[in-house]
Scaffold this active site. Structure first.
Site, mmCIF file in Angstrom:
data_model
loop_
_atom_site.group_PDB
_atom_site.id
_atom_site.type_symbol
_atom_site.label_atom_id
_atom_site.label_comp_id
_atom_site.label_asym_id
_atom_site.label_seq_id
_atom_site.Cartn_x
_atom_site.Cartn_y
_atom_site.Cartn_z
ATOM 1 N N LYS A 13 6.761 1.625 4.005
ATOM 2 C CA LYS A 13 7.915 1.813 5.098
ATOM 3 C C LYS A 13 9.350 1.747 4.415
ATOM 4 C CE LYS A 13 6.340 -1.645 7.321
ATOM 5 N NZ LYS A 13 5.168 -2.130 6.233
ATOM 6 N N ARG A 88 7.143 -7.117 14.992
ATOM 7 C CA ARG A 88 5.814 -7.210 14.370
ATOM 8 C C ARG A 88 4.862 -7.849 15.366
ATOM 9 N NH1 ARG A 88 7.540 -7.469 8.790
ATOM 10 N NH2 ARG A 88 5.857 -7.587 7.215
ATOM 11 N N ARG A 127 3.473 -3.286 -6.877
ATOM 12 C CA ARG A 127 5.071 -3.412 -6.479
ATOM 13 C C ARG A 127 5.962 -4.273 -7.260
ATOM 14 N NH1 ARG A 127 6.281 -4.009 -0.306
ATOM 15 N NH2 ARG A 127 5.218 -5.915 -0.306
ATOM 16 N N ARG A 160 6.822 -9.954 -5.938
ATOM 17 C CA ARG A 160 6.938 -10.670 -4.762
ATOM 18 C C ARG A 160 5.846 -11.842 -4.778
ATOM 19 N NH1 ARG A 160 7.978 -7.352 0.621
ATOM 20 N NH2 ARG A 160 6.689 -8.815 1.461
ATOM 21 N N ARG A 171 -2.084 -10.975 4.988
ATOM 22 C CA ARG A 171 -1.176 -10.162 5.569
ATOM 23 C C ARG A 171 -1.700 -9.051 6.568
ATOM 24 N NH1 ARG A 171 2.145 -9.375 0.475
ATOM 25 N NH2 ARG A 171 3.426 -7.958 1.742
HETATM 26 P P1 ADP Z 1 6.140 -1.464 2.756
HETATM 27 O O1 ADP Z 1 7.737 -1.542 3.088
HETATM 28 O O2 ADP Z 1 5.404 -0.813 4.048
HETATM 29 O O3 ADP Z 1 5.742 -2.992 2.742
HETATM 30 P P2 ADP Z 1 6.736 -0.451 0.127
HETATM 31 O O4 ADP Z 1 7.621 0.671 0.533
HETATM 32 O O5 ADP Z 1 7.358 -1.741 -0.205
HETATM 33 O O6 ADP Z 1 5.897 -0.495 1.538
HETATM 34 O O7 ADP Z 1 5.772 0.260 -0.768
HETATM 35 C C1 ADP Z 1 4.635 -0.564 -1.294
HETATM 36 C C2 ADP Z 1 4.155 -0.219 -2.822
HETATM 37 O O8 ADP Z 1 3.833 1.167 -2.724
HETATM 38 C C3 ADP Z 1 5.787 -0.179 -3.705
HETATM 39 O O9 ADP Z 1 5.346 -0.232 -4.968
HETATM 40 C C4 ADP Z 1 5.898 1.610 -3.515
HETATM 41 O O10 ADP Z 1 6.799 1.727 -4.637
HETATM 42 C C5 ADP Z 1 4.792 2.053 -3.487
HETATM 43 N N1 ADP Z 1 4.664 3.450 -2.816
HETATM 44 C C6 ADP Z 1 5.498 3.586 -1.580
HETATM 45 N N2 ADP Z 1 4.878 4.786 -0.860
HETATM 46 C C7 ADP Z 1 4.057 5.415 -1.925
HETATM 47 C C8 ADP Z 1 3.261 6.718 -1.787
HETATM 48 N N3 ADP Z 1 3.504 7.315 -0.920
HETATM 49 N N4 ADP Z 1 2.301 6.649 -2.898
HETATM 50 C C9 ADP Z 1 2.179 5.855 -3.742
HETATM 51 N N5 ADP Z 1 2.823 4.616 -3.855
HETATM 52 C C10 ADP Z 1 3.870 4.355 -2.731
HETATM 53 P P1 AMP Z 2 8.146 -7.673 4.718
HETATM 54 O O1 AMP Z 2 9.129 -7.597 3.691
HETATM 55 O O2 AMP Z 2 7.979 -6.649 5.817
HETATM 56 O O3 AMP Z 2 6.614 -7.422 4.084
HETATM 57 O O4 AMP Z 2 7.966 -9.114 5.246
HETATM 58 C C1 AMP Z 2 7.653 -10.076 4.308
HETATM 59 C C2 AMP Z 2 7.347 -11.579 5.279
HETATM 60 O O5 AMP Z 2 8.506 -11.766 5.869
HETATM 61 C C3 AMP Z 2 6.253 -11.133 6.352
HETATM 62 O O6 AMP Z 2 4.837 -11.517 5.595
HETATM 63 C C4 AMP Z 2 6.508 -12.395 7.290
HETATM 64 O O7 AMP Z 2 6.480 -13.733 6.666
HETATM 65 C C5 AMP Z 2 8.166 -12.256 7.220
HETATM 66 N N1 AMP Z 2 8.631 -11.263 8.273
HETATM 67 C C6 AMP Z 2 9.343 -10.125 8.121
HETATM 68 N N2 AMP Z 2 9.661 -9.373 9.168
HETATM 69 C C7 AMP Z 2 9.301 -10.229 10.341
HETATM 70 C C8 AMP Z 2 9.084 -10.222 11.547
HETATM 71 N N3 AMP Z 2 9.486 -9.039 12.298
HETATM 72 N N4 AMP Z 2 8.464 -11.256 12.221
HETATM 73 C C9 AMP Z 2 7.938 -12.392 11.587
HETATM 74 N N5 AMP Z 2 7.988 -12.356 10.173
HETATM 75 C C10 AMP Z 2 8.501 -11.402 9.620
#
Ligand code: ADP
Ligand code: AMP
Length: 216
Positions: A13, A88, A127, A160, A171
């Protein structure tokens, strides 16, 4: 154009929100990024959120509602936004509707990123993020030009704290229990589009451009 990106952690995302932000000039509003900055800055809100985030639980709704509600009131969000990681749960979705209603606005489309658990574990264990500008990398799929260093601001990349396999699995459970009911919530309103998020980042972006084009 007001979009919500809905999907499990690691679905891509954030990666796509940044691309869409550049392409369409509407801001990405990422609740997770906002919370991580609050933790780094040790604000009262950040101190409250940290324990939940480290465990992989959702932080309390009053914390995220305050953050996102304030952000949506800012000037740059008037022309549209991409909500990434919010709402969420159903309470947050209802709160969002109230905030938008007060602004005379509404969500145009909710994009559901569909991806399986094995792919999520592979993505999240590799990541790396930049703590300064929130850029997202992957050790294999999207490595930085210099290992361990952000391409944009040369800051040292971090893994992270919640990207360990145990917390990732938790998660994913939290997503299924608390967030996935939003799929039906938005489907019933005719707002949901599902995309194949298992594809490459370029292919996912093409799918999103098509969705965004239809939502304009
Ligand atoms: P989210 O925001 O949904 O948690 P991220 O955008 O942070 O996901 O992506 C999670 C990991 O996957 C990152 O390390 C990113 O570089 C990688 N990634 C994102 N999209 C793709 C894809 N289409 N194919 C492979 N790896 C991806
Ligand atoms: P994310 O970066 O979206 O993976 O979020 C990291 C962490 O932040 C999550 O695991 C939650 O602990 C918290 N968080 C982010 N967005 C929300 C939300 N909309 N509601 C509750 N917790 C959130």
């Amino acid at each position: 154009m007001r979009l919500i990106f809905l999907g499990p952690p690691g679905a891509g995302k954030g990666t796509q929100a940044v691309r869409l932000e550049e392409h369409f000039g509407i801001p990405q509003i990422a609740s997770g990024d906002m919370l991580r900055h609050a933790v780094i800055e040790r604000t009262p809100l950040g101190l409250k959120a940290k324990e939940y985030m480290d465990r992989g639980d959702l932080v309390p709704d009053d914390v995220t509602d305050a953050l996102v509600g304030e952000r949506l009131g800012m000037k740059d969000a008037e022309k549209g936004f991409i909500l990434d990681g919010y709402p969420r749960n159903v309470h947050q979705a209802e709160f969002l509707d109230e905030v938008l209603e007060e602004q005379g606005a509404r969500i145009d489309r909710v994009v559901r990123f569909e991806v399986d658990e094995a792919e999520i574990i592979a993505r999240l264990s590799g990541r790396r993020i930049c703590p300064v500008c929130d850029s997202v990398y992957h050790v294999v799929a999207k490595p930085p030009r210099t290992e361990g260093v952000c391409d944009l601001d040369a800051a040292a990349l971090l893994q992270r704290q919640d990207d360990t396999e145990e917390t990732i699995r938790h998660r994913f459970e939290v997503y299924h229990e608390q967030t996935s009911p939003l799929i039906q919530f938005y489907e019933l309103q005719g707002l949901l589009t599902t995309i194949n998020a298992m594809a490459t980042a370029d292919e996912v972006f093409d799918q999103l451009r098509a969705v965004a084009g239809e939502s304009r």
